[in-house]
Design a protein around this motif. Sequence first.
Motif, PDB file in Angstrom:
ATOM      1  N   ARG A  93      -2.917  16.291 -31.229  1.00  0.00           N
ATOM      2  CA  ARG A  93      -2.808  14.934 -31.790  1.00  0.00           C
ATOM      3  C   ARG A  93      -3.615  14.805 -33.068  1.00  0.00           C
ATOM      4  NH1 ARG A  93      -5.954  10.635 -31.625  1.00  0.00           N
ATOM      5  NH2 ARG A  93      -7.311  11.402 -29.967  1.00  0.00           N
ATOM      6  N   GLU A 150      -2.801  14.251 -37.190  1.00  0.00           N
ATOM      7  CA  GLU A 150      -3.410  13.025 -37.720  1.00  0.00           C
ATOM      8  C   GLU A 150      -2.733  11.777 -37.155  1.00  0.00           C
ATOM      9  OE1 GLU A 150      -3.395  13.393 -41.984  1.00  0.00           O
ATOM     10  OE2 GLU A 150      -4.863  15.017 -41.934  1.00  0.00           O
ATOM     11  N   ARG A 151      -2.550  11.769 -35.830  1.00  0.00           N
ATOM     12  CA  ARG A 151      -1.920  10.643 -35.165  1.00  0.00           C
ATOM     13  C   ARG A 151      -2.941   9.932 -34.293  1.00  0.00           C
ATOM     14  NH1 ARG A 151       3.534  12.759 -32.592  1.00  0.00           N
ATOM     15  NH2 ARG A 151       3.766  10.560 -32.157  1.00  0.00           N
ATOM     16  N   THR A 152      -2.704   8.659 -34.056  1.00  0.00           N
ATOM     17  CA  THR A 152      -3.612   7.865 -33.232  1.00  0.00           C
ATOM     18  C   THR A 152      -3.207   7.954 -31.769  1.00  0.00           C
ATOM     19  OG1 THR A 152      -2.275   5.865 -33.402  1.00  0.00           O
ATOM     20  CG2 THR A 152      -3.948   6.226 -35.127  1.00  0.00           C
ATOM     21  N   LYS A 181      -2.762   5.428 -29.901  1.00  0.00           N
ATOM     22  CA  LYS A 181      -1.736   4.399 -29.704  1.00  0.00           C
ATOM     23  C   LYS A 181      -0.355   4.917 -30.078  1.00  0.00           C
ATOM     24  CE  LYS A 181      -0.545  -0.390 -30.848  1.00  0.00           C
ATOM     25  NZ  LYS A 181       0.556  -0.303 -29.947  1.00  0.00           N
ATOM     26  N   ASP A 182      -0.261   5.600 -31.188  1.00  0.00           N
ATOM     27  CA  ASP A 182       1.023   6.129 -31.656  1.00  0.00           C
ATOM     28  C   ASP A 182       1.616   7.103 -30.636  1.00  0.00           C
ATOM     29  OD1 ASP A 182       3.156   6.922 -33.398  1.00  0.00           O
ATOM     30  OD2 ASP A 182       1.937   8.645 -34.032  1.00  0.00           O
ATOM     31  N   SER A 222      -5.968   8.552 -23.189  1.00  0.00           N
ATOM     32  CA  SER A 222      -7.361   8.860 -23.506  1.00  0.00           C
ATOM     33  C   SER A 222      -8.037   9.562 -22.328  1.00  0.00           C
ATOM     34  CB  SER A 222      -8.117   7.570 -23.857  1.00  0.00           C
ATOM     35  OG  SER A 222      -9.481   7.841 -24.036  1.00  0.00           O
TER      36      SER A 222
END
Length: 149
Positions: free
Chosen positions: A59, A63-65, A67-68, A81
Amino acid sequence: MSTHAPNEARVIPLRPKTAPAGSGGAAGAPQRPATAPQPPEPKEPLWRDLVGDVLRRERLAQERTLKDVADEARISMPYLSELERGRKEASSEVLAAAARALGLGLGDLLSLAQEDLARHARISRLGRSPVDRGRTSPTARYDGLCLVA
Protein backbone atom coordinates in the motif's frame (compact mmCIF):
# COMPACT_ATOMS: atom_id res chain seq x y z
CA MET A 1 3.46 2.98 57.40
CA SER A 2 5.78 3.19 54.43
CA THR A 3 9.56 3.45 54.88
CA HIS A 4 10.27 5.29 51.64
CA ALA A 5 10.28 9.04 51.37
CA PRO A 6 7.40 10.70 49.53
CA ASN A 7 8.10 11.73 45.91
CA GLU A 8 10.77 9.03 45.55
CA ALA A 9 10.42 5.97 43.41
CA ARG A 10 10.49 2.67 45.21
CA VAL A 11 12.18 -0.21 43.41
CA ILE A 12 10.64 -3.61 43.88
CA PRO A 13 12.94 -6.36 42.54
CA LEU A 14 11.25 -8.86 40.26
CA ARG A 15 13.84 -11.58 40.90
CA PRO A 16 15.30 -12.59 44.23
CA LYS A 17 18.83 -11.44 44.84
CA THR A 18 21.39 -14.16 44.23
CA ALA A 19 24.18 -14.93 46.62
CA PRO A 20 27.44 -13.23 45.61
CA ALA A 21 30.12 -15.46 44.10
CA GLY A 22 32.31 -17.10 46.70
CA SER A 23 29.70 -16.97 49.45
CA GLY A 24 29.40 -20.74 49.24
CA GLY A 25 25.60 -20.73 48.98
CA ALA A 26 24.29 -23.77 50.80
CA ALA A 27 26.80 -25.52 53.04
CA GLY A 28 28.88 -27.93 50.99
CA ALA A 29 26.96 -27.28 47.77
CA PRO A 30 29.23 -27.09 44.70
CA GLN A 31 29.34 -23.78 42.89
CA ARG A 32 28.25 -23.75 39.25
CA PRO A 33 30.75 -22.23 36.86
CA ALA A 34 29.64 -18.84 35.56
CA THR A 35 28.52 -18.99 31.95
CA ALA A 36 27.89 -16.13 29.61
CA PRO A 37 24.17 -15.51 29.21
CA GLN A 38 22.87 -16.70 25.86
CA PRO A 39 20.80 -14.23 23.85
CA PRO A 40 17.22 -15.39 23.45
CA GLU A 41 16.49 -17.10 20.15
CA PRO A 42 14.47 -14.79 17.91
CA LYS A 43 10.80 -15.67 17.78
CA GLU A 44 9.40 -16.94 14.52
CA PRO A 45 6.94 -14.35 13.20
CA LEU A 46 3.25 -15.07 13.10
CA TRP A 47 1.62 -15.51 9.70
CA ARG A 48 -0.75 -12.60 10.34
CA ASP A 49 2.25 -10.33 11.03
CA LEU A 50 3.92 -11.36 7.78
CA VAL A 51 0.76 -10.85 5.72
CA GLY A 52 0.08 -7.51 7.43
CA ASP A 53 3.62 -6.33 6.67
CA VAL A 54 3.17 -7.23 2.99
CA LEU A 55 -0.18 -5.43 2.80
CA ARG A 56 1.25 -2.28 4.38
CA ARG A 57 4.44 -2.38 2.31
CA GLU A 58 2.47 -2.74 -0.95
CA ARG A 59 0.00 0.00 0.00
CA LEU A 60 2.77 2.42 0.90
CA ALA A 61 4.74 1.55 -2.25
CA GLN A 62 1.66 2.56 -4.25
CA GLU A 63 1.33 5.73 -2.13
CA ARG A 64 -2.27 4.88 -1.28
CA THR A 65 -4.21 5.61 1.88
CA LEU A 66 -5.85 3.09 4.17
CA LYS A 67 -9.21 4.59 3.25
CA ASP A 68 -8.62 4.21 -0.48
CA VAL A 69 -7.60 0.55 -0.25
CA ALA A 70 -10.28 -0.32 2.32
CA ASP A 71 -13.00 1.25 0.15
CA GLU A 72 -11.84 -0.64 -2.92
CA ALA A 73 -11.60 -3.91 -0.99
CA ARG A 74 -15.01 -3.25 0.60
CA ILE A 75 -13.71 -3.69 4.15
CA SER A 76 -13.66 -1.14 6.93
CA MET A 77 -10.65 1.11 7.30
CA PRO A 78 -10.09 0.17 10.98
CA TYR A 79 -10.20 -3.52 10.05
CA LEU A 80 -7.60 -3.05 7.29
CA SER A 81 -5.43 -1.17 9.77
CA GLU A 82 -5.74 -4.07 12.22
CA LEU A 83 -4.76 -6.51 9.46
CA GLU A 84 -1.70 -4.46 8.54
CA ARG A 85 -0.60 -4.36 12.18
CA GLY A 86 -1.03 -8.14 12.56
CA ARG A 87 -3.78 -7.73 15.15
CA LYS A 88 -6.45 -9.65 13.22
CA GLU A 89 -6.46 -13.07 11.58
CA ALA A 90 -8.23 -12.51 8.25
CA SER A 91 -10.25 -14.98 6.24
CA SER A 92 -9.06 -15.95 2.78
CA GLU A 93 -11.90 -13.90 1.27
CA VAL A 94 -10.80 -10.75 3.08
CA LEU A 95 -7.15 -11.33 2.17
CA ALA A 96 -8.11 -11.87 -1.48
CA ALA A 97 -10.16 -8.65 -1.49
CA ALA A 98 -7.31 -6.65 0.07
CA ALA A 99 -4.83 -8.15 -2.37
CA ARG A 100 -7.08 -7.36 -5.36
CA ALA A 101 -7.46 -3.78 -4.15
CA LEU A 102 -3.66 -3.53 -4.29
CA GLY A 103 -3.49 -5.10 -7.75
CA LEU A 104 -2.23 -8.44 -6.45
CA GLY A 105 -3.64 -11.92 -6.57
CA LEU A 106 -4.06 -13.93 -3.39
CA GLY A 107 -1.15 -16.13 -4.52
CA ASP A 108 1.04 -13.04 -4.94
CA LEU A 109 0.23 -11.84 -1.43
CA LEU A 110 0.93 -15.24 0.11
CA SER A 111 4.10 -15.67 -1.94
CA LEU A 112 5.47 -12.33 -0.71
CA ALA A 113 4.65 -13.30 2.88
CA GLN A 114 6.34 -16.68 2.35
CA GLU A 115 9.48 -14.92 1.05
CA ASP A 116 9.55 -12.83 4.23
CA LEU A 117 9.18 -15.99 6.33
CA ALA A 118 12.04 -17.67 4.45
CA ARG A 119 14.21 -14.57 4.91
CA HIS A 120 13.47 -14.58 8.63
CA ALA A 121 14.35 -18.29 8.85
CA ARG A 122 17.69 -17.69 7.10
CA ILE A 123 18.52 -14.78 9.39
CA SER A 124 17.66 -16.75 12.53
CA ARG A 125 19.81 -19.69 11.35
CA LEU A 126 22.74 -17.33 10.72
CA GLY A 127 22.42 -15.99 14.25
CA ARG A 128 23.00 -19.42 15.81
CA SER A 129 26.41 -20.69 16.89
CA PRO A 130 28.54 -22.46 14.25
CA VAL A 131 27.87 -25.79 15.97
CA ASP A 132 24.11 -25.27 15.79
CA ARG A 133 24.16 -24.01 12.18
CA GLY A 134 25.00 -27.46 10.88
CA ARG A 135 21.90 -28.90 12.50
CA THR A 136 18.72 -28.49 10.57
CA SER A 137 15.32 -29.89 11.21
CA PRO A 138 13.07 -31.22 8.45
CA THR A 139 11.02 -28.03 8.74
CA ALA A 140 13.99 -25.64 8.67
CA ARG A 141 13.68 -24.84 4.95
CA TYR A 142 10.86 -22.94 3.34
CA ASP A 143 11.07 -23.64 -0.38
CA GLY A 144 7.44 -23.71 -1.37
CA LEU A 145 4.40 -21.54 -1.29
CA CYS A 146 2.66 -21.49 2.09
CA LEU A 147 -1.11 -21.40 1.88
CA VAL A 148 -3.28 -20.68 4.87
CA ALA A 149 -7.03 -21.03 4.92
